[in-house]
Design a protein around this motif. Structure first.
Motif, PDB file in Angstrom:
ATOM      1  N   UNK A   2      29.543  32.081 113.387  1.00 49.66           N
ATOM      2  CA  UNK A   2      29.097  32.379 112.187  1.00 49.66           C
ATOM      3  C   UNK A   2      30.160  31.563 111.059  1.00 49.66           C
ATOM      4  N   UNK A   3      29.513  30.941 110.183  1.00 53.93           N
ATOM      5  CA  UNK A   3      30.256  30.098 109.174  1.00 53.93           C
ATOM      6  C   UNK A   3      31.039  30.867 108.152  1.00 53.93           C
ATOM      7  N   UNK A   4      32.156  30.476 107.872  1.00 57.81           N
ATOM      8  CA  UNK A   4      32.958  31.125 106.816  1.00 57.81           C
ATOM      9  C   UNK A   4      32.312  30.663 105.304  1.00 57.81           C
ATOM     10  N   UNK A   5      32.052  31.225 104.420  1.00 54.88           N
ATOM     11  CA  UNK A   5      31.431  30.739 103.071  1.00 54.88           C
ATOM     12  C   UNK A   5      32.635  30.340 102.182  1.00 54.88           C
ATOM     13  N   UNK A   6      33.858  30.562 102.567  1.00 55.92           N
ATOM     14  CA  UNK A   6      34.870  30.348 101.519  1.00 55.92           C
ATOM     15  C   UNK A   6      34.926  29.042 100.944  1.00 55.92           C
ATOM     16  N   UNK A   7      35.166  28.846  99.823  1.00 53.54           N
ATOM     17  CA  UNK A   7      35.484  27.731  99.043  1.00 53.54           C
ATOM     18  C   UNK A   7      36.778  27.538  98.625  1.00 53.54           C
ATOM     19  N   UNK A  13      42.794  21.508  96.522  1.00 52.22           N
ATOM     20  CA  UNK A  13      42.614  20.514  97.324  1.00 52.22           C
ATOM     21  C   UNK A  13      43.575  19.216  96.834  1.00 52.22           C
ATOM     22  N   UNK A  14      43.665  18.932  95.457  1.00 53.45           N
ATOM     23  CA  UNK A  14      44.531  18.039  94.961  1.00 53.45           C
ATOM     24  C   UNK A  14      45.780  18.356  95.207  1.00 53.45           C
ATOM     25  N   UNK A  15      46.380  19.476  95.256  1.00 46.59           N
ATOM     26  CA  UNK A  15      47.767  19.946  95.336  1.00 46.59           C
ATOM     27  C   UNK A  15      48.063  19.507  96.931  1.00 46.59           C
ATOM     28  N   UNK A  16      47.090  20.049  98.020  1.00 46.42           N
ATOM     29  CA  UNK A  16      47.585  19.809  99.090  1.00 46.42           C
ATOM     30  C   UNK A  16      47.569  18.190  99.718  1.00 46.42           C
ATOM     31  N   UNK A  17      46.668  17.476  98.962  1.00 46.24           N
ATOM     32  CA  UNK A  17      46.263  15.856  99.360  1.00 46.24           C
ATOM     33  C   UNK A  17      47.418  15.115  98.626  1.00 46.24           C
ATOM     34  N   UNK A  18      48.240  15.932  97.506  1.00 46.16           N
ATOM     35  CA  UNK A  18      49.179  15.173  96.771  1.00 46.16           C
ATOM     36  C   UNK A  18      48.594  14.297  95.912  1.00 46.16           C
ATOM     37  N   UNK A  40      25.405  18.969  88.402  1.00 43.23           N
ATOM     38  CA  UNK A  40      25.158  19.200  86.888  1.00 43.23           C
ATOM     39  C   UNK A  40      24.130  19.951  86.680  1.00 43.23           C
ATOM     40  N   UNK A  41      24.038  21.130  86.272  1.00 42.16           N
ATOM     41  CA  UNK A  41      22.861  21.817  85.836  1.00 42.16           C
ATOM     42  C   UNK A  41      22.302  21.371  84.733  1.00 42.16           C
ATOM     43  N   UNK A  42      20.938  21.487  84.791  1.00 41.09           N
ATOM     44  CA  UNK A  42      20.027  20.941  83.761  1.00 41.09           C
ATOM     45  C   UNK A  42      20.667  21.471  82.325  1.00 41.09           C
ATOM     46  N   UNK A  43      20.337  20.295  81.367  1.00 42.72           N
ATOM     47  CA  UNK A  43      20.955  20.628  80.156  1.00 42.72           C
ATOM     48  C   UNK A  43      22.532  20.852  79.919  1.00 42.72           C
ATOM     49  N   UNK A  44      23.305  20.924  80.964  1.00 43.19           N
ATOM     50  CA  UNK A  44      24.713  21.078  80.741  1.00 43.19           C
ATOM     51  C   UNK A  44      25.465  19.682  80.835  1.00 43.19           C
ATOM     52  N   UNK A  45      26.541  19.909  80.195  1.00 42.39           N
ATOM     53  CA  UNK A  45      27.464  18.620  79.915  1.00 42.39           C
ATOM     54  C   UNK A  45      28.574  18.708  81.175  1.00 42.39           C
ATOM     55  N   UNK A  46      28.718  19.796  81.610  1.00 46.33           N
ATOM     56  CA  UNK A  46      29.783  20.180  82.504  1.00 46.33           C
ATOM     57  C   UNK A  46      29.229  20.108  83.906  1.00 46.33           C
ATOM     58  N   UNK A  47      30.181  19.608  85.141  1.00 50.11           N
ATOM     59  CA  UNK A  47      29.616  19.741  86.330  1.00 50.11           C
ATOM     60  C   UNK A  47      30.278  20.652  87.288  1.00 50.11           C
ATOM     61  N   UNK A  48      29.721  21.091  88.196  1.00 48.84           N
ATOM     62  CA  UNK A  48      30.472  22.272  89.046  1.00 48.84           C
ATOM     63  C   UNK A  48      30.629  21.604  90.359  1.00 48.84           C
ATOM     64  N   UNK A  49      31.977  21.927  90.871  1.00 52.52           N
ATOM     65  CA  UNK A  49      32.408  21.418  92.201  1.00 52.52           C
ATOM     66  C   UNK A  49      32.605  22.462  93.158  1.00 52.52           C
ATOM     67  N   UNK A  50      32.016  22.078  94.440  1.00 46.66           N
ATOM     68  CA  UNK A  50      32.103  23.047  95.579  1.00 46.66           C
ATOM     69  C   UNK A  50      32.715  22.366  96.698  1.00 46.66           C
ATOM     70  N   UNK A  51      33.795  22.959  97.153  1.00 43.86           N
ATOM     71  CA  UNK A  51      34.572  22.439  98.250  1.00 43.86           C
ATOM     72  C   UNK A  51      34.409  23.496  99.259  1.00 43.86           C
ATOM     73  N   UNK A  52      34.021  23.127 100.552  1.00 41.55           N
ATOM     74  CA  UNK A  52      33.875  24.139 101.540  1.00 41.55           C
ATOM     75  C   UNK A  52      35.194  24.123 102.494  1.00 41.55           C
ATOM     76  N   UNK A  53      35.822  25.292 102.314  1.00 44.37           N
ATOM     77  CA  UNK A  53      37.091  25.368 103.092  1.00 44.37           C
ATOM     78  C   UNK A  53      37.145  25.042 104.664  1.00 44.37           C
TER      79      UNK A  53
END
Length: 71
Positions: A2-7, A13-18, A40-53
């Motif tokens: 089973x996959x862990x769905x943690x993000x 990520x920036x901290x651990x990769x310096x 980016x969701x339709x109509x939105x100016x902001x992006x969403x970031x998903x990083x799979x742990x």
């Protein structure tokens, strides 16, 4: 198995990769890494970031402490 769905957050990520947050966002925006994505969701100016742990830890070999991972 089973996959862990943690993000992870961009900041974690920036901290651990310096690196800074903008560098991680750039990598995700330009699909230069396979352990996450951005969109980016339709109509939105902001992006969403998903990083799979699990995928991040597998590909980089960097282990993240469980308490730092958002569920």
């Amino acid at each position: 198995m089973a996959e862990n769905n943690s993000t992870l957050t961009v900041a974690q990520v920036a901290a651990v990769l310096h690196r800074d947050n903008q560098t991680i966002r750039y990598l995700l925006d330009n699909k230069l890494v396979s352990w996450g994505m951005s969109f980016r969701k339709r109509g939105s100016k902001r992006k969403t970031y998903i990083i799979y742990a699990d995928k991040f830890m597998q590909e980089t070999g960097i282990k993240i402490v469980e308490s730092e991972v958002s569920k």
